[in-house]
Write an enzyme that holds these catalytic residues in place. Sequence first.
Site, PDB file in Angstrom:
ATOM      1  CG  HIS A  57      42.289  24.249   3.391  1.00  0.00           C
ATOM      2  ND1 HIS A  57      43.211  23.390   2.660  1.00  0.00           N
ATOM      3  CD2 HIS A  57      42.712  24.395   4.946  1.00  0.00           C
ATOM      4  CE1 HIS A  57      43.542  22.712   3.732  1.00  0.00           C
ATOM      5  NE2 HIS A  57      43.438  23.257   5.070  1.00  0.00           N
ATOM      6  CG  ASP A  82      41.563  27.366  12.140  1.00  0.00           C
ATOM      7  OD1 ASP A  82      41.591  26.415  13.143  1.00  0.00           O
ATOM      8  OD2 ASP A  82      42.512  27.525  11.376  1.00  0.00           O
TER       9      ASP A  82
HETATM   10  N1  CMC Z   1      39.261  36.170   2.443  1.00  0.00           N
HETATM   11  C1  CMC Z   1      39.366  36.775   1.288  1.00  0.00           C
HETATM   12  N2  CMC Z   1      40.284  36.381   0.276  1.00  0.00           N
HETATM   13  C2  CMC Z   1      40.843  35.420   0.444  1.00  0.00           C
HETATM   14  C3  CMC Z   1      40.771  34.638   1.486  1.00  0.00           C
HETATM   15  C4  CMC Z   1      40.157  34.899   2.593  1.00  0.00           C
HETATM   16  N3  CMC Z   1      40.088  34.250   3.779  1.00  0.00           N
HETATM   17  N4  CMC Z   1      41.495  33.379   1.449  1.00  0.00           N
HETATM   18  C5  CMC Z   1      42.028  33.379  -0.029  1.00  0.00           C
HETATM   19  N5  CMC Z   1      41.581  34.515  -0.404  1.00  0.00           N
HETATM   20  C6  CMC Z   1      41.752  34.867  -1.979  1.00  0.00           C
HETATM   21  C7  CMC Z   1      43.301  35.555  -2.205  1.00  0.00           C
HETATM   22  O1  CMC Z   1      43.239  36.943  -1.973  1.00  0.00           O
HETATM   23  C8  CMC Z   1      43.389  35.084  -3.564  1.00  0.00           C
HETATM   24  O2  CMC Z   1      42.708  36.111  -4.232  1.00  0.00           O
HETATM   25  P1  CMC Z   1      43.269  36.646  -5.814  1.00  0.00           P
HETATM   26  O3  CMC Z   1      43.046  35.272  -6.543  1.00  0.00           O
HETATM   27  O4  CMC Z   1      42.262  37.707  -6.177  1.00  0.00           O
HETATM   28  O5  CMC Z   1      44.521  37.050  -5.572  1.00  0.00           O
HETATM   29  C9  CMC Z   1      42.829  33.967  -3.685  1.00  0.00           C
HETATM   30  O6  CMC Z   1      41.748  33.910  -2.674  1.00  0.00           O
HETATM   31  C10 CMC Z   1      43.509  32.600  -3.643  1.00  0.00           C
HETATM   32  O7  CMC Z   1      44.229  32.800  -2.274  1.00  0.00           O
HETATM   33  P2  CMC Z   1      45.615  32.408  -1.926  1.00  0.00           P
HETATM   34  O8  CMC Z   1      46.430  33.327  -0.679  1.00  0.00           O
HETATM   35  O9  CMC Z   1      46.508  32.378  -3.054  1.00  0.00           O
HETATM   36  O10 CMC Z   1      45.397  30.911  -1.551  1.00  0.00           O
HETATM   37  P3  CMC Z   1      46.284  30.102  -0.581  1.00  0.00           P
HETATM   38  O11 CMC Z   1      45.840  28.662  -0.923  1.00  0.00           O
HETATM   39  O12 CMC Z   1      47.808  30.496  -0.697  1.00  0.00           O
HETATM   40  O13 CMC Z   1      46.146  30.186   1.154  1.00  0.00           O
HETATM   41  C11 CMC Z   1      44.755  30.386   3.132  1.00  0.00           C
HETATM   42  C12 CMC Z   1      45.169  29.490   1.922  1.00  0.00           C
HETATM   43  C13 CMC Z   1      44.137  29.406   4.202  1.00  0.00           C
HETATM   44  C14 CMC Z   1      46.337  30.745   3.923  1.00  0.00           C
HETATM   45  C15 CMC Z   1      43.993  31.342   2.643  1.00  0.00           C
HETATM   46  O14 CMC Z   1      42.848  31.309   2.341  1.00  0.00           O
HETATM   47  C16 CMC Z   1      43.873  32.297   3.965  1.00  0.00           C
HETATM   48  O15 CMC Z   1      44.708  33.175   4.257  1.00  0.00           O
HETATM   49  N6  CMC Z   1      42.816  32.118   4.910  1.00  0.00           N
HETATM   50  C17 CMC Z   1      42.517  32.974   6.098  1.00  0.00           C
HETATM   51  C18 CMC Z   1      43.372  32.419   7.228  1.00  0.00           C
HETATM   52  C19 CMC Z   1      42.886  31.003   7.641  1.00  0.00           C
HETATM   53  O16 CMC Z   1      41.739  30.946   7.846  1.00  0.00           O
HETATM   54  N7  CMC Z   1      43.891  30.137   7.902  1.00  0.00           N
HETATM   55  C20 CMC Z   1      43.471  28.857   8.488  1.00  0.00           C
HETATM   56  C21 CMC Z   1      43.636  27.911   7.336  1.00  0.00           C
HETATM   57  S1  CMC Z   1      42.784  26.079   7.727  1.00  0.00           S
HETATM   58  C22 CMC Z   1      43.772  25.320   9.119  1.00  0.00           C
HETATM   59  C23 CMC Z   1      45.085  25.279   9.055  1.00  0.00           C
HETATM   60  O17 CMC Z   1      45.566  24.857   8.091  1.00  0.00           O
HETATM   61  O18 CMC Z   1      45.507  25.776  10.047  1.00  0.00           O
END
Ligand code: CMC
Length: 429
Positions: free
Chosen positions: A307, A364
Amino acid sequence: MAENAELNLPDGQTIVLPVITGTENEKAIDISRLRAETGHITLDPGYGNTGSCASAITFLDGENGILRYRGIPIEQLCAGSSFVEVAYLVIYGKLPTQTELDKFSADLNKHALIHEDMKTFFSSFSTQAHPMAILSAMVASLSAYYTEASVEQEAENLDLNAVRLISKIRTLAAFSYKKSMGQPFIYPNDAFSYCGNFLRMMFGVPAEEYELNQDIVDALNLLLILHAEHEQNCSTATVRTVGSSHANIYASVAAGILALWGPLHGGANQQVIEMLELIRAEGGDVDKFIAKAKDPNSGFRLMGFGHRVYKNFDPRATVIKAACDRVLETLGIDDPVLEIAKKMEEHALSDEYFVKRKLYPNVDFYSGIIYRAIGIPVNMFTVMFAVGRLPGWIAQWKEMMDDPTHRITRPRQVYTGDNATDFVPIAER
Ligand code: CMC
């Protein structure tokens, strides 16, 4: 005493910027004069450090896993409130009295029908159409029927448009499901509560009386409460952005629904169940999927994990996980993917990759297991999220419109393209 920050720029300029303090002692540097006074802008892709507004609706502390609507912790609302009461709280900023709640509920009943002509829209969609595509189109179409939704009149008509939206989104969602099943639409019935009515419109059939199961109603109320508001997330920021151009509230909410659909946002709830089902089909080896999620070249993420704001735990996931066990037991359902989900959480949370990046199950991760247990089809999960999030979108839209200082949303950019280049006629290229 007013606090300031001082910014020294490489060209020798110095600017003193006010520091704004929120009611929970959150600090923000007000840079609104930065460009006018120094010619510089800030750059913050994904807006992870950028506050786009001041808001009195939701307090969220991602480090400590705190979420409060209008100051009230979500755990208390889940234990003692209903979705309709929470919708009122979120939109109007206070808990309703019994009289106010009765009127709000009666208004929701009064506006539950959609214009009869809109029913024909459903037959024009392909049977393969995703319910989120249908829902967004239908919500945008409501503005064709409620012309007082022009923005000049809309602030005055907010109460009316708010109840129309909250009531009709439920009818539209249920009708889109009925269309996909080839079953006749079931009209709303004032004898039922908000959630009861939705369940009846979804699962009732004309040939027999629909028997409501109170455990299912309670589970649905809980999920909708937990989704009701979440400050400046992607879809809410979209609603504000579209509304800031003075597009009407139906158009703004339709845009929010489309933003929610993405798998990184609300669309994750569908993806989680599909992922868990895939793991089950492949023998239940969660570690294989965890390894894939850790591989930067796989393009695969653990859906329902991570998140932008929560860096310790998502308090909504904690409530839903506990409810999952309760609901499945009450309904006598043994869903093998719940065990897979728990195993995945346990293994991921003891894995350095997830610990280091502070990746925890989000709202989720477990919600789909409850939705499935109460009969909601997988491709309707994100629609349910939209039904739940609607009060938050309306409250944020209203808060923005009520703020006389609000301006059209218009971010800047740092240009990285070619410098001035002459046009070359096609024959000379
Ligand atoms: N699985 C594996 N690695 C992950 C995940 C995951 N679900 N989420 C983040 N990472 C890693 C990412 O690859 C990055 O690694 P590195 O630093 O080595 O490059 C690090 O963690 C930081 O990730 P980010 O993409 O910069 O984080 P963000 O804040 O931009 O993204 C997120 C947040 C929710 C989009 C992301 O965690 C994600 O894609 N999660 C899976 C989709 C999901 O469950 N979404 C629902 C969110 S909660 C409800 C809502 O708001 O709708």
